[in-house]
Design an enzyme around this catalytic site. Sequence first.
Site, PDB file in Angstrom:
ATOM      1  N   GLY A 193       0.813  -1.200   0.000  1.00 43.14           N
ATOM      2  CA  GLY A 193       0.000   0.000   0.000  1.00 43.14           C
ATOM      3  C   GLY A 193       0.849   1.254   0.000  1.00 43.14           C
ATOM      4  N   LYS A 199       0.237   0.141   7.448  1.00 46.34           N
ATOM      5  CA  LYS A 199       0.714  -1.238   7.317  1.00 46.34           C
ATOM      6  C   LYS A 199       1.396  -1.696   8.604  1.00 46.34           C
ATOM      7  CE  LYS A 199       3.102  -0.134   3.645  1.00 46.34           C
ATOM      8  NZ  LYS A 199       2.619   1.254   3.411  1.00 46.34           N
ATOM      9  N   GLU A 416      -6.462  33.569 -10.741  1.00 51.56           N
ATOM     10  CA  GLU A 416      -7.306  32.596 -10.042  1.00 51.56           C
ATOM     11  C   GLU A 416      -8.765  32.720 -10.456  1.00 51.56           C
ATOM     12  OE1 GLU A 416      -5.853  30.282  -8.467  1.00 51.56           O
ATOM     13  OE2 GLU A 416      -3.898  31.266  -8.603  1.00 51.56           O
TER      14      GLU A 416
END
Length: 646
Positions: A193, A199, A416
């Site tokens: 992963g 994990k 923007e």
Amino acid sequence: MAKNLILWLVIAVVLMSVFQSFGPGDSNGKAIDYTSFVKDVGQGQVREAKFKDREITFVRTDNSRNVTYMPVYDSKLLDDLINQNVKVTGTPPEQQSLLSTIFISWFPMILLIGVWIFFMRQMQGGGGGKGAMSFGKSKARMMGEDQIKTTFADVAGCDEAKEDVKELVDYLRDPSRFQKLGGKIPTGVLLVGPPGTGKTLLAKAIAGEAKVPFFSISGSDFVEMFVGVGASRVRDMFEQAKKASPCIIFIDEIDAVGRQRGAGVGGGHDEREQTLNQMLVEMDGFEGNEGIIVIAATNRPDVLDPALLRPGRFDRQVVVGLPDVRGREQILKVHMRKVPLAENVEPSLIARGTPGFSGADLANLVNEAALFAARGNKRNVSMVEFELAKDKIMMGAERRSMVLTEDTKASTAYHEAGHAIVGRLVPEHDPVYKVSIIPRGRALGVTMYLPEQDRVSMNRQHLESMISSLYGGRLAEELIYGEDKVSTGASNDIERATDIARKMVTQWGFSDKLGPLLYAEEEGEVFMGRGMSKAKHMSDDTARLIDQEIRIIIDRNYVRAKQILEDNMDIMHAMKDALMKYETIDAGQIDDLMNRSETIRAPQGWIDDAKDKADQSESKEEVKSDSSTPSKDQDLEEGDDKNKES
């Protein structure tokens, strides 16, 4: 046991001899003063006298034994004794015992030998395995079954992965349940992963649920500068695990030693390759490793050696992927247990606004929010702090110390605004969520989008709409200031748009002329045993046609974005004015601007109490930080930075 008993008896005898030799001697009789002794000599009542330095042991005529001590040497006393016919004897100087002599003369040498043995044991691993001579010892850190407090309740966002590993817990608790039916539990489980998905946490939870010892080691701990050390550590680790079975061995980042062999670098004598070979042998089952389960974690399963992944070794792969909306909400609730929360905090809302976040990212989000609350001397963490933390993580920290001129701010505002307007008007584009001209990280402004749902795949129309919105910023500057005044702020936009168009043509089959074929060039990787040169799978004419198709896609969307901005020039000017006033505008304000409303609402915020109001400067900051309230019909948020580099 018998050897230890004999050793302790010998030590006891030696100590008793030493104490006896150094201890005081027995008394030779009744002690009297020296004057009485001299009178007795003069009266002839002393029959025998024995000298030992200044100690005089004498026997009276009545056979009584006495002792006295001469204050100073008296030569006349000896004459008187001889005249009285007293038997006078002397004692030679006392000699030390052989044991005392040996102990005193050899003590410095014994001390040096003891110090040397101590340091040698330290170097050879007798003092914790950290010495220079402990290369062959395993560096795996063992945690007992009572030391691991992590359980499956602490792991959220990966329900499928937990289901895959639950049978490991059942096997470690009751192996006979599987063995009586002839079943054999996998000896190796590979957790795959992206980084930060939990994990290592999942591996600890398996050991915590099963109540078994947990050996933890990193793949890089096997490799040293000396050849053969890694293989020796692998052997030692499995030997320790056999003594503590049933147990779990967890190897983090196994790709450090498990890379594909045959790369031509070092050959068969490469230290990493020898370590891998020894690990393959240990896991192959030449000796029964009953009750030992090896769990490894990696985010690069493609580089692992095929022999490591075959059945009998790491024959089960458990994917621990990025969490979805529900998983993110569960992870947030786990991390929020340790944080005092305000009543207005909604984990589900935060989860919808953090797509693509891993468990580690969400833990960092909660921590950053707690830090923001601590800086403000607040008793609990509210939604305001979570929004500030989310903006900081997704867009970078605010650079308020950066001085921008009004012209630069206006140019950024137009840039923007161009992204936002094109993004709102092209079909199948993610809704615009927030627009800001506050410098963050390397960007002078940011436009963020909010996907309506988790996207597993994207269609052609959505990809082309993304290209159009990416060019909206550059086109806005071009329309306002002219081609000669366009800045370099669109460099990242151009890079991303070109990358999308190239993948559409070469990988995703969105070109009518080239069709659904793969035209990407494959780069060889020397560490994976492949060639170092690039393998080209296309002719020069095909490469030229690919460039033409990419140019057609870019030009088509460039023209479309330009037409949209020309038709909505009044909205662009109004959005620029709103950004200059508020610096950050949210979805509600953007709706007002797109509807050409004469009045623009104030930014929505999370503040629900008048006590949170501060002075004017703080209120302005709250307006900018709290302007991210998503609308009711929005599910997810995806940050889409538009870097405008100075």
